[in-house]
Scaffold this motif. Structure first.
Motif, PDB file in Angstrom:
ATOM      1  N   ASP A   1       0.815  -1.224   0.000  1.00 17.09           N
ATOM      2  CA  ASP A   1       0.000   0.000   0.000  1.00 17.09           C
ATOM      3  C   ASP A   1       0.847   1.273   0.000  1.00 17.09           C
ATOM      4  O   ASP A   1       0.334   2.375  -0.050  1.00 17.09           O
ATOM      5  CB  ASP A   1      -0.975  -0.012   1.186  1.00 17.09           C
ATOM      6  CG  ASP A   1      -0.249  -0.223   2.507  1.00 17.09           C
ATOM      7  OD1 ASP A   1       0.979  -0.465   2.458  1.00 17.09           O
ATOM      8  OD2 ASP A   1      -0.891  -0.147   3.567  1.00 17.09           O
ATOM      9  N   LYS A   2       2.172   1.111   0.024  1.00 13.79           N
ATOM     10  CA  LYS A   2       3.059   2.293   0.030  1.00 13.79           C
ATOM     11  C   LYS A   2       3.444   2.725  -1.384  1.00 13.79           C
ATOM     12  O   LYS A   2       4.003   3.796  -1.589  1.00 13.79           O
ATOM     13  CB  LYS A   2       4.340   1.993   0.828  1.00 13.79           C
ATOM     14  CG  LYS A   2       4.114   1.804   2.302  1.00 13.79           C
ATOM     15  CD  LYS A   2       4.402   3.122   3.036  1.00 13.79           C
ATOM     16  CE  LYS A   2       3.768   3.254   4.387  1.00 13.79           C
ATOM     17  NZ  LYS A   2       3.699   2.087   5.220  1.00 13.79           N
ATOM     18  N   VAL A   3       3.216   1.849  -2.361  1.00 16.49           N
ATOM     19  CA  VAL A   3       3.581   2.184  -3.754  1.00 16.49           C
ATOM     20  C   VAL A   3       2.362   1.976  -4.649  1.00 16.49           C
ATOM     21  O   VAL A   3       1.453   1.224  -4.302  1.00 16.49           O
ATOM     22  CB  VAL A   3       4.752   1.288  -4.257  1.00 16.49           C
ATOM     23  CG1 VAL A   3       6.060   1.698  -3.627  1.00 16.49           C
ATOM     24  CG2 VAL A   3       4.470  -0.186  -4.020  1.00 16.49           C
ATOM     25  N   PRO A   4       2.329   2.638  -5.820  1.00 12.17           N
ATOM     26  CA  PRO A   4       1.193   2.452  -6.715  1.00 12.17           C
ATOM     27  C   PRO A   4       1.051   0.981  -7.127  1.00 12.17           C
ATOM     28  O   PRO A   4       2.060   0.272  -7.236  1.00 12.17           O
ATOM     29  CB  PRO A   4       1.560   3.303  -7.934  1.00 12.17           C
ATOM     30  CG  PRO A   4       2.676   4.186  -7.523  1.00 12.17           C
ATOM     31  CD  PRO A   4       3.327   3.567  -6.350  1.00 12.17           C
ATOM     32  N   ALA A   5      -0.192   0.552  -7.323  1.00 12.91           N
ATOM     33  CA  ALA A   5      -0.437  -0.841  -7.707  1.00 12.91           C
ATOM     34  C   ALA A   5       0.279  -1.158  -9.021  1.00 12.91           C
ATOM     35  O   ALA A   5       0.445  -0.284  -9.875  1.00 12.91           O
ATOM     36  CB  ALA A   5      -1.941  -1.059  -7.868  1.00 12.91           C
ATOM     37  N   GLN A   6       0.702  -2.400  -9.154  1.00 11.61           N
ATOM     38  CA  GLN A   6       1.489  -2.796 -10.331  1.00 11.61           C
ATOM     39  C   GLN A   6       0.753  -2.501 -11.638  1.00 11.61           C
ATOM     40  O   GLN A   6       1.366  -2.042 -12.599  1.00 11.61           O
ATOM     41  CB  GLN A   6       1.797  -4.291 -10.264  1.00 11.61           C
ATOM     42  CG  GLN A   6       2.546  -4.675  -9.012  1.00 11.61           C
ATOM     43  CD  GLN A   6       3.765  -5.527  -9.326  1.00 11.61           C
ATOM     44  OE1 GLN A   6       4.365  -5.385 -10.370  1.00 11.61           O
ATOM     45  NE2 GLN A   6       4.113  -6.416  -8.423  1.00 11.61           N
ATOM     46  N   GLU A   7      -0.577  -2.779 -11.638  1.00 11.81           N
ATOM     47  CA  GLU A   7      -1.339  -2.562 -12.887  1.00 11.81           C
ATOM     48  C   GLU A   7      -1.288  -1.085 -13.277  1.00 11.81           C
ATOM     49  O   GLU A   7      -1.196  -0.732 -14.443  1.00 11.81           O
ATOM     50  CB  GLU A   7      -2.820  -2.959 -12.738  1.00 11.81           C
ATOM     51  CG  GLU A   7      -3.085  -4.372 -12.250  1.00 11.81           C
ATOM     52  CD  GLU A   7      -2.800  -4.542 -10.769  1.00 11.81           C
ATOM     53  OE1 GLU A   7      -3.452  -3.845  -9.976  1.00 11.81           O
ATOM     54  OE2 GLU A   7      -1.919  -5.350 -10.412  1.00 11.81           O
ATOM     55  N   GLU A   8      -1.347  -0.239 -12.233  1.00 12.08           N
ATOM     56  CA  GLU A   8      -1.321   1.205 -12.469  1.00 12.08           C
ATOM     57  C   GLU A   8       0.016   1.618 -13.102  1.00 12.08           C
ATOM     58  O   GLU A   8       0.055   2.383 -14.067  1.00 12.08           O
ATOM     59  CB  GLU A   8      -1.458   1.897 -11.113  1.00 12.08           C
ATOM     60  CG  GLU A   8      -2.197   3.208 -11.128  1.00 12.08           C
ATOM     61  CD  GLU A   8      -2.301   3.730  -9.701  1.00 12.08           C
ATOM     62  OE1 GLU A   8      -1.568   4.663  -9.380  1.00 12.08           O
ATOM     63  OE2 GLU A   8      -3.104   3.154  -8.910  1.00 12.08           O
ATOM     64  N   VAL A   9       1.094   1.069 -12.549  1.00  9.09           N
ATOM     65  CA  VAL A   9       2.426   1.398 -13.075  1.00  9.09           C
ATOM     66  C   VAL A   9       2.551   0.889 -14.505  1.00  9.09           C
ATOM     67  O   VAL A   9       3.016   1.614 -15.397  1.00  9.09           O
ATOM     68  CB  VAL A   9       3.539   0.764 -12.204  1.00  9.09           C
ATOM     69  CG1 VAL A   9       4.913   1.108 -12.772  1.00  9.09           C
ATOM     70  CG2 VAL A   9       3.432   1.248 -10.774  1.00  9.09           C
ATOM     71  N   LEU A  10       2.085  -0.341 -14.734  1.00 10.37           N
ATOM     72  CA  LEU A  10       2.190  -0.914 -16.081  1.00 10.37           C
ATOM     73  C   LEU A  10       1.431  -0.073 -17.101  1.00 10.37           C
ATOM     74  O   LEU A  10       1.912   0.157 -18.208  1.00 10.37           O
ATOM     75  CB  LEU A  10       1.669  -2.354 -16.081  1.00 10.37           C
ATOM     76  CG  LEU A  10       2.599  -3.367 -15.407  1.00 10.37           C
ATOM     77  CD1 LEU A  10       1.912  -4.716 -15.248  1.00 10.37           C
ATOM     78  CD2 LEU A  10       3.888  -3.501 -16.196  1.00 10.37           C
TER      79      LEU A  10
END
Ligand code: VTB
Length: 348
Positions: A258-267
């Motif tokens: 929860d400290k970093v953007p979700a992987q799907e969001e980054v992708l």
């Protein structure tokens, strides 16, 4: 439109002025414990001088997206402000990656190795990297082609040692001191090499790995992707090598999901930026494909390669590194900025 050798020479001196101004502004705030303020004054000074440069500049790596940074944001057009439209049209097009204060914490604490730095190239000459983490390995000219970021640490160290004609025990690896590097640090120790752990600033650390005589033989580990692009520009000038991979897996970063953007969001963001293979291994040329690269950095605080800004009664003195790929000059520039009257004494 690219730019000519003559333009490259002139621009390199302009970029020297730009970095000197940012470094002087930041150095004034050294040790005040306010890293945001140190960064802000560096950004303002850098931008002010940048606008006097006769170019049609475009920021490709900067202080953030347009809505989050008032100046030097990604996509901002800089340079040639006082010129007429007609004159401006004759200026060269330049892409610029800036880090007005690399090591904001270092400056705020008065610690070593804070620098003001930028890289420039013809349009498209620098990767528009996302502002996420990047795993990096950086080595100097003698070790080019001997490392593989996907190979075990021990194997890379063996190859570096062989190329340098020494034992692994005689190597020093520089790494950011972060919990995400526990395994890396364990592996380097197990292989027998020495380690220098730094609190911040893997860009200047990467440069020192590519300059003989610094007693640093490789940079390894995860830092910022924007810093990776500027490091690559420096490697093109120094004949060194960087290999890199983007990192956004919270587990590898040693942070809670929860400290970093979700992987799907980054992708999705990466796809938007044209990055379809998030596992790609980037080499020096992928990160800085430019043919006419200019790199400039000025020391803010004392460091391995550059002295920090010194202030004295009648002026200040800066120490910079300015490098170009086309004319292939590596310049260490010691500038005295004289402010006193006709009696100002200049020291050797
Ligand atoms: C990295 C590194 C920089 O900040 O971006 C680091 O490349 C941030 O990492 O050189 P953390 O989030 O782990 O602190 C620097 O050290 C300084 O800007």
């Amino acid at each position: 439109m690219g730019y000519e050798l003559r333009t490259e020479r002139e621009l390199s001196l302009d970029f020297l002025r730009v970095c000197e101004a940012a470094a002087i502004a930041a150095a004034r705030t050294m040790g005040q414990g306010d890293r945001k303020y140190s960064d802000q004054v560096a950004v303002e000074a850098m931008r002010e001088v940048m606008d006097t440069v006769p170019m049609r500049g475009r920021i490709v790596i900067g202080e953030g997206e347009r809505d989050e940074a008032p100046m030097l944001y990604i996509g901002e057009e800089v340079g040639g402000r006082s010129a007429s439209e007609e004159v401006r049209a004759s200026f060269p097009e330049v892409d610029i990656a800036v880090d007005p204060l690399e090591g904001t914490n270092l400056c705020a604490l008065g610690a070593n190795n804070a620098i003001a730095v930028l890289a420039a190239a013809e349009r498209g000459g620098l990767l528009n990297a996302p502002d996420i983490y990047m795993d990096k390995i950086v080595v100097g000219p003698s070790c080019r082609g001997s490392v593989n970021i996907e190979a075990p640490v021990k194997e890379n160290l063996k190859n570096i040692a062989r190329r340098l004609g020494r034992d692994i025990e005689d190597l020093t690896v520089i790494t950011l001191e972060r919990s995400r590097h526990k395994k890396l640090i364990d592996d380097v120790r197990a292989a027998g090499a020495r380690i220098r752990l730094i609190s911040d600033g893997d860009l200047s650390a990467g440069i020192s790995a590519a300059v003989a005589g610094t007693n640093i033989h490789a940079l390894m580990g995860i830092g910022g992707a924007p810093e990776g692009v500027i490091t690559a520009a420096a490697m093109k000038c120094l004949n060194g090598e960087i290999q890199a991979k983007l990192v956004f897996d919270p587990e590898r970063l040693g942070v809670d999901r929860d400290k970093v953007p979700a992987q799907e969001e980054v992708l999705a963001r990466l796809r938007e930026m044209g990055i379809t293979d998030p596992d790609k291994v980037y080499d020096t040329n992928d990160l800085a494909p430019g043919k006419k690269i200019i790199f400039a950095a000025t020391g803010v605080t004392d460091g391995a390669l550059l002295r920090g800004v010194r202030f004295f009664g009648s002026g200040k003195r800066t120490h910079s590194l300015v490098m170009t790929t086309d004319s292939h000059h590596i310049r260490f520039v010691d500038t005295v900025h004289v402010e006193g009257g006709p009696d100002a004494v200049i020291r050797f």
